[in-house]
Design an enzyme around this catalytic site. Structure first.
Site, PDB file in Angstrom:
ATOM      1  N   HIS A  73      11.708  37.014  68.793  1.00 18.90           N
ATOM      2  CA  HIS A  73      10.786  38.015  69.287  1.00 18.90           C
ATOM      3  C   HIS A  73       9.139  37.523  68.775  1.00 18.90           C
ATOM      4  O   HIS A  73       8.345  37.852  69.585  1.00 18.90           O
ATOM      5  CB  HIS A  73      11.152  39.381  68.427  1.00 18.90           C
ATOM      6  CG  HIS A  73      12.269  39.939  69.157  1.00 18.90           C
ATOM      7  ND1 HIS A  73      12.614  41.200  69.076  1.00 18.90           N
ATOM      8  CD2 HIS A  73      13.305  39.404  69.741  1.00 18.90           C
ATOM      9  CE1 HIS A  73      13.685  41.399  69.704  1.00 18.90           C
ATOM     10  NE2 HIS A  73      14.172  40.383  69.997  1.00 18.90           N
ATOM     11  N   GLY A  92       2.204  33.498  70.364  1.00 18.97           N
ATOM     12  CA  GLY A  92       3.599  32.739  70.335  1.00 18.97           C
ATOM     13  C   GLY A  92       3.972  32.605  68.874  1.00 18.97           C
ATOM     14  O   GLY A  92       3.871  33.731  68.114  1.00 18.97           O
ATOM     15  N   SER A 180      25.840  33.571  69.259  1.00 20.84           N
ATOM     16  CA  SER A 180      27.082  33.319  68.807  1.00 20.84           C
ATOM     17  C   SER A 180      27.346  33.846  67.352  1.00 20.84           C
ATOM     18  O   SER A 180      28.461  33.903  66.950  1.00 20.84           O
ATOM     19  CB  SER A 180      27.260  31.958  68.845  1.00 20.84           C
ATOM     20  OG  SER A 180      28.204  31.306  67.773  1.00 20.84           O
TER      21      SER A 180
END
Ligand code: HEM
Length: 340
Positions: A73, A92, A180
């Site tokens: 994020h 960024g 995952s």
């Protein structure tokens, strides 16, 4: 078990710290380790601090997950197209989520990240390291409003947003290896902690396999935001993962990563390096990857979950048939919730 997720992930990334020298200058730290640059030594202290205080010595899966999500994020708030149009496009990977937490934590996409932001702020101030570096470092060990892709977005929108930040469709799939080791908490609060695959404490390719199974049930009594039918009791499936797994632009990469843990790890590592340095000039950064511990062992090979067969797989890659994978013994498991 928790450490497995932590360890697999931490090797997957590159840690970059501080302004770079123009040449490699190896150094020996006060604690005895050899590093690429003396500037890396402080990161051993940070490592020890966050492992104890944020990851709870490898027992806090939640701290690891939140730190990785936080790194995404913080970094993906980067839009060259907004800048080109004269608007602020975000910085960024710059630590703005910590620096400007009073503003950025109010963005809906950043829900649930507050405690991790505060814990990382404390560690950064204790060791006098930049916020932007600790965010990516913590993700390696364990985004302005509207720029973070949402789970209810179409594949078109997600791929456009990722492309704007410089990521190809393949790289978007590569980054989703992070799911995952993920659980949801805000999409369906009634089943907070429901994982996105059956092995949320292991960084393995099961996520890619299980998202391709036919959805047959709701894991909770109600359906949450951007929630679609899940294949396994207790497991949460978000609309965006479901759709990206089946879209012609992403399905073949999805299937390839599902079948090959080594490919998944190397692809994730490369995409994370890019993510971690978004908006930064890499030639001005120092690589401190040697601070990151090495994983003990590779995870178990991917399987089709017990009680399912190849017929339950919605193989969506037109070019390549779904690979032959072993079927786990026993009935379909119920996946327990993780602590959030
Ligand atoms: C590309 C589109 C993506 C979408 C739409 C998306 C969306 C989401 C959503 C909605 C959640 C659940 C949040 C909650 O309810 O608490 C989540 C969890 C998570 N995401 Fe993503 N995500 C994306 C990409 C990524 C990337 C690139 C990373 C990291 C590199 C990442 C890392 C994580 C992690 C680690 C969690 C689990 C957090 C936890 O267990 O507390 N995601 N994601």
């Amino acid at each position: 078990m928790r450490a497995a997720a932590l360890i697999s992930l931490i090797t997957a990334s590159l840690v970059l710290a501080g302004p770079a020298p123009h040449m490699v200058k190896r150094a020996t730290c006060p604690q005895g380790q050899t590093v690429e640059d003396a500037k890396c030594c402080v990161w051993f202290d940070v490592l020890s601090d966050i492992q104890t205080n944020i990851f709870n010595n490898g027992k806090c899966e939640n701290g690891v997950h939140k730190s990785l999500r936080l790194a995404f994020h913080d970094a993906i708030g980067f839009s060259p197209s907004l800048e080109a149009g004269g608007s602020f496009g975000g910085g960024g990977a710059d630590g703005s989520l910590i620096e400007h937490s009073d503003v950025e934590l109010l963005f809906a996409a950043n829900g649930g990240l507050g405690p991790t932001v505060e814990a990382q702020r404390t560690a950064a101030l204790t060791h006098n390291v930049p916020f932007g570096d600790i965010v990516q470092f913590a993700a390696a060990v364990g985004l302005p409003a509207g720029l973070v892709p949402g789970p209810g977005d179409t594949v078109d929108r997600i791929l456009e947003r990722m492309a704007d930040a410089g990521f190809s469709a393949d790289e978007t799939v590569d980054l989703l290896a992070s799911h995952s080791i993920a659980a949801q908490q805000g999409l369906n609060t009634g089943i907070a902690g429901s994982p996105l695959d059956s092995t949320p404490d292991v960084f393995d390719s099961q996520f890619y396999i299980e998202t391709l199974l036919k959805g047959v049930l709701n894991p909770g009594p109600t359906t949450g935001f951007a929630e679609v039918l899940s294949p396994i009791p207790g497991e949460f499936r978000m609309q965006s993962d479901f759709a990206i797994a089946r879209d012609p632009r992403t399905a073949c990469r999805w299937q390839a990563l599902g079948a090959d843990h080594a490919l998944m790890s190397s692809a994730f590592r490369a995409a994370m390096v890019k993510l971690a340095t978004l908006g930064n000039n890499r030639s001005t950064l120092v690589d401190c990857s040697s601070v990151i511990p090495t994983p003990a062992s590779a995870p178990a090979p991917p399987t089709i979950p017990g009680g399912k067969t190849l017929d339950d797989i919605e193989g969506s890659c037109a070019a390549t048939p779904f690979p032959s994978l072993p079927i786990a013994p026993g009935p379909t498991p119920t996946v327990p919730a993780v602590a959030v």
